[in-house]
Design a protein around this motif. Structure first.
Motif, PDB file in Angstrom:
ATOM      1  N   THR A 106     -45.348  10.694  -7.012  1.00 37.58           N
ATOM      2  CA  THR A 106     -43.950  11.000  -7.296  1.00 37.58           C
ATOM      3  C   THR A 106     -43.125  10.714  -6.045  1.00 37.58           C
ATOM      4  N   GLU A 107     -41.858  10.399  -6.242  1.00 39.93           N
ATOM      5  CA  GLU A 107     -40.995  10.115  -5.094  1.00 39.93           C
ATOM      6  C   GLU A 107     -40.909  11.322  -4.163  1.00 39.93           C
ATOM      7  N   GLU A 108     -41.047  12.513  -4.723  1.00 43.56           N
ATOM      8  CA  GLU A 108     -41.010  13.728  -3.898  1.00 43.56           C
ATOM      9  C   GLU A 108     -42.205  13.814  -2.959  1.00 43.56           C
ATOM     10  N   SER A 109     -43.286  13.119  -3.305  1.00 43.17           N
ATOM     11  CA  SER A 109     -44.483  13.182  -2.467  1.00 43.17           C
ATOM     12  C   SER A 109     -44.540  12.069  -1.409  1.00 43.17           C
ATOM     13  N   PHE A 110     -43.508  11.196  -1.378  1.00 42.15           N
ATOM     14  CA  PHE A 110     -43.460  10.160  -0.335  1.00 42.15           C
ATOM     15  C   PHE A 110     -43.384  10.827   1.031  1.00 42.15           C
ATOM     16  N   PRO A 111     -44.025  10.354   2.068  1.00 41.62           N
ATOM     17  CA  PRO A 111     -44.944   9.232   2.078  1.00 41.62           C
ATOM     18  C   PRO A 111     -46.289   9.629   1.453  1.00 41.62           C
ATOM     19  N   ALA A 112     -46.888   8.679   0.789  1.00 36.28           N
ATOM     20  CA  ALA A 112     -48.158   8.934   0.120  1.00 36.28           C
ATOM     21  C   ALA A 112     -49.061   7.711   0.259  1.00 36.28           C
ATOM     22  N   VAL A 113     -50.358   7.968   0.198  1.00 40.39           N
ATOM     23  CA  VAL A 113     -51.354   6.901   0.316  1.00 40.39           C
ATOM     24  C   VAL A 113     -52.215   6.898  -0.936  1.00 40.39           C
ATOM     25  N   ARG A 114     -52.497   5.700  -1.415  1.00 39.86           N
ATOM     26  CA  ARG A 114     -53.482   5.510  -2.471  1.00 39.86           C
ATOM     27  C   ARG A 114     -54.366   4.359  -2.030  1.00 39.86           C
ATOM     28  N   VAL A 115     -55.650   4.470  -2.327  1.00 40.92           N
ATOM     29  CA  VAL A 115     -56.604   3.438  -1.928  1.00 40.92           C
ATOM     30  C   VAL A 115     -57.357   2.963  -3.152  1.00 40.92           C
ATOM     31  N   LEU A 116     -57.321   1.660  -3.359  1.00 48.76           N
ATOM     32  CA  LEU A 116     -58.030   1.048  -4.472  1.00 48.76           C
ATOM     33  C   LEU A 116     -59.297   0.399  -3.949  1.00 48.76           C
ATOM     34  N   ASP A 117     -60.435   0.836  -4.492  1.00 49.71           N
ATOM     35  CA  ASP A 117     -61.702   0.164  -4.220  1.00 49.71           C
ATOM     36  C   ASP A 117     -61.718  -1.052  -5.138  1.00 49.71           C
ATOM     37  N   ILE A 118     -61.607  -2.223  -4.572  1.00 51.57           N
ATOM     38  CA  ILE A 118     -61.432  -3.441  -5.355  1.00 51.57           C
ATOM     39  C   ILE A 118     -62.614  -3.695  -6.282  1.00 51.57           C
ATOM     40  N   LYS A 119     -63.806  -3.398  -5.840  1.00 55.17           N
ATOM     41  CA  LYS A 119     -64.994  -3.665  -6.664  1.00 55.17           C
ATOM     42  C   LYS A 119     -65.097  -2.703  -7.850  1.00 55.17           C
ATOM     43  N   SER A 120     -64.924  -1.417  -7.586  1.00 55.56           N
ATOM     44  CA  SER A 120     -65.118  -0.432  -8.650  1.00 55.56           C
ATOM     45  C   SER A 120     -63.838  -0.136  -9.434  1.00 55.56           C
ATOM     46  N   GLY A 121     -62.684  -0.397  -8.817  1.00 55.22           N
ATOM     47  CA  GLY A 121     -61.415  -0.076  -9.461  1.00 55.22           C
ATOM     48  C   GLY A 121     -60.997   1.370  -9.278  1.00 55.22           C
ATOM     49  N   LYS A 122     -61.813   2.151  -8.568  1.00 55.46           N
ATOM     50  CA  LYS A 122     -61.521   3.572  -8.345  1.00 55.46           C
ATOM     51  C   LYS A 122     -60.370   3.717  -7.353  1.00 55.46           C
ATOM     52  N   VAL A 123     -59.463   4.645  -7.650  1.00 55.14           N
ATOM     53  CA  VAL A 123     -58.326   4.928  -6.785  1.00 55.14           C
ATOM     54  C   VAL A 123     -58.476   6.332  -6.205  1.00 55.14           C
ATOM     55  N   THR A 124     -58.322   6.432  -4.893  1.00 56.76           N
ATOM     56  CA  THR A 124     -58.365   7.732  -4.220  1.00 56.76           C
ATOM     57  C   THR A 124     -57.065   7.922  -3.451  1.00 56.76           C
ATOM     58  N   ASP A 125     -56.869   9.129  -2.957  1.00 53.82           N
ATOM     59  CA  ASP A 125     -55.619   9.415  -2.254  1.00 53.82           C
ATOM     60  C   ASP A 125     -55.804   9.545  -0.744  1.00 53.82           C
ATOM     61  N   SER A 126     -56.876   8.984  -0.232  1.00 54.47           N
ATOM     62  CA  SER A 126     -57.067   8.987   1.219  1.00 54.47           C
ATOM     63  C   SER A 126     -57.851   7.745   1.618  1.00 54.47           C
ATOM     64  N   TYR A 127     -57.760   7.440   2.901  1.00 52.18           N
ATOM     65  CA  TYR A 127     -58.468   6.257   3.411  1.00 52.18           C
ATOM     66  C   TYR A 127     -59.122   6.594   4.730  1.00 52.18           C
TER      67      TYR A 127
END
Length: 129
Positions: A106-127
């Motif tokens: 959400t815009e209220e949570s900016f700044p925010a991070v999302r990480v996409l594992d390209i192979k699995s397609g899994k998205v996490t919120d930290s790197y």
């Protein structure tokens, strides 16, 4: 009719091969969602994230819609992003265009991070590079 036929004006096959190898080595897409007005308060977060990006990840920065390219450029300069990294696409500067919603940010949570594992397609919120 082409003067040189199928010959390339510049033989850049080595560069193309190197670029393709680098792209294949990328395993994670790190997405940083931020407002262009977030400078001083976002700098520590950005620096920590930027330093953690290794050779196997690319950093895509997404800005809240409604701002212009000039504001994005000012933000990038403030953060110390080398323009050569942007030209080489190791770091990209993008308009959000709805991606934050797809990534559950959400815009209220900016700044925010999302990480996409390209192979699995899994998205996490930290790197952790």
């Amino acid at each position: 009719k082409r003067i040189q036929g199928d010959l390339l004006a510049v033989n850049n096959q080595l560069w193309i091969d190197q670029w393709e190898a680098e792209q294949k080595a990328i395993t994670h897409q790190v997405m940083f969602f931020v407002e262009a007005s977030c400078t001083e308060e976002c700098k520590p977060t950005f620096e920590k994230l930027f330093k953690s990006i290794g050779k196997n990840a690319k950093l895509d920065i997404y800005f809240k819609d409604g701002i212009g390219s000039e504001e994005i450029g000012v933000w990038a300069a403030f953060m110390g992003i080398d323009p050569s990294l942007v030209r080489s696409k190791k770091v990209t500067l993008n308009f959000d265009s709805g991606l934050s919603t797809k990534m559950d940010v959400t815009e209220e949570s900016f700044p925010a991070v999302r990480v996409l594992d390209i192979k699995s397609g899994k998205v996490t919120d930290s790197y952790k590079g």
